[in-house]
Design an enzyme around this catalytic site. Structure first.
Site, PDB file in Angstrom:
ATOM      1  N   CYS A   1      27.416  56.022  29.842  1.00  0.00           N
ATOM      2  CA  CYS A   1      28.880  56.014  29.748  1.00  0.00           C
ATOM      3  C   CYS A   1      29.480  56.190  31.141  1.00  0.00           C
ATOM      4  CB  CYS A   1      29.330  57.141  28.823  1.00  0.00           C
ATOM      5  SG  CYS A   1      31.105  57.366  28.774  1.00  0.00           S
TER       6      CYS A   1
ATOM      7  N   CYS B   1      32.576  56.775  31.888  1.00  0.00           N
ATOM      8  CA  CYS B   1      33.843  57.515  31.838  1.00  0.00           C
ATOM      9  C   CYS B   1      33.650  59.026  31.878  1.00  0.00           C
ATOM     10  CB  CYS B   1      34.611  57.119  30.578  1.00  0.00           C
ATOM     11  SG  CYS B   1      34.942  55.354  30.512  1.00  0.00           S
TER      12      CYS B   1
ATOM     13  N   CYS C   1      25.429  54.093  25.994  1.00  0.00           N
ATOM     14  CA  CYS C   1      26.289  53.351  25.082  1.00  0.00           C
ATOM     15  C   CYS C   1      25.466  52.571  24.054  1.00  0.00           C
ATOM     16  CB  CYS C   1      27.172  52.406  25.897  1.00  0.00           C
ATOM     17  SG  CYS C   1      28.470  51.631  24.943  1.00  0.00           S
TER      18      CYS C   1
ATOM     19  N   CYS D   1      27.186  55.828  22.591  1.00  0.00           N
ATOM     20  CA  CYS D   1      26.807  57.242  22.677  1.00  0.00           C
ATOM     21  C   CYS D   1      26.734  57.864  21.278  1.00  0.00           C
ATOM     22  CB  CYS D   1      27.788  58.000  23.555  1.00  0.00           C
ATOM     23  SG  CYS D   1      29.464  58.049  22.878  1.00  0.00           S
TER      24      CYS D   1
ATOM     25  N   CYS E   1      34.890  56.923  20.716  1.00  0.00           N
ATOM     26  CA  CYS E   1      34.528  56.355  22.015  1.00  0.00           C
ATOM     27  C   CYS E   1      35.456  56.932  23.082  1.00  0.00           C
ATOM     28  CB  CYS E   1      34.625  54.835  21.982  1.00  0.00           C
ATOM     29  SG  CYS E   1      34.175  54.054  23.550  1.00  0.00           S
TER      30      CYS E   1
END
Length: 146
Positions: free
Chosen positions: A85, A87, A104, A106, A115
């Site tokens: 991920c 982010c 991903c 996750c 998400c």
């Protein structure tokens, strides 16, 4: 001189020579952004479309969000070998990628359709668009000036 490699960028710390009377040091950090390979972007694009269809989720109404996340996943696929991920912050990306929890899709996405990146949005989400597809050209255009 210390060179510290951090995917997808590198950082170099260069200490200046200091006299014994003046013990201060200066540190300079140099960062260079490396783009993910087009092959990885295409793999992650196709994966994202397929997973959106399979999970009944949709891409963000702002395709720029979708594009940035897909490129981040592709970058991590290139540099870590797994679509970690993009982010989240990690103290050790390689260890996190190996563990798999934040790869991903996750665990929160698989278990609860949550998400964090806003790549896969449920239909009731205010930011959900109506599309489950994105072209490579849309990704290129959305991220061209980044």
């Amino acid at each position: 001189m210390t060179l510290q490699l951090q995917a997808p960028s590198f950082a170099a710390t260069i200490s200046s020579l200091a006299s014994p009377l003046n013990r201060s040091t200066r540190r300079f950090v140099i960062r260079a952004q490396v783009e993910p390979t087009e092959k990885s972007v295409e793999i992650m694009r196709k994966f994202s479309e397929q997973y959106a269809r399979k999970s009944g989720t949709y891409f963000c109404v702002d395709k720029g969000v979708t594009s940035v996340v897909i490129k981040g996943l592709a970058d991590h696929k290139d540099s870590l070998g797994a679509p970690l991920c993009p982010c989240r912050h990690y103290d050790d990306k390689q260890a996190e990628a190996g563990q798999g929890f934040w790869n991903c899709p996750c665990v929160p996405m698989r278990e609860r359709k949550e998400c964090h990146c806003m790549l896969f949005l449920t239909p009731e989400n205010d930011f959900a668009g109506k599309e489950q597809t994105i072209t490579l050209e849309e990704i290129r255009e959305s991220t061209a000036n980044m």
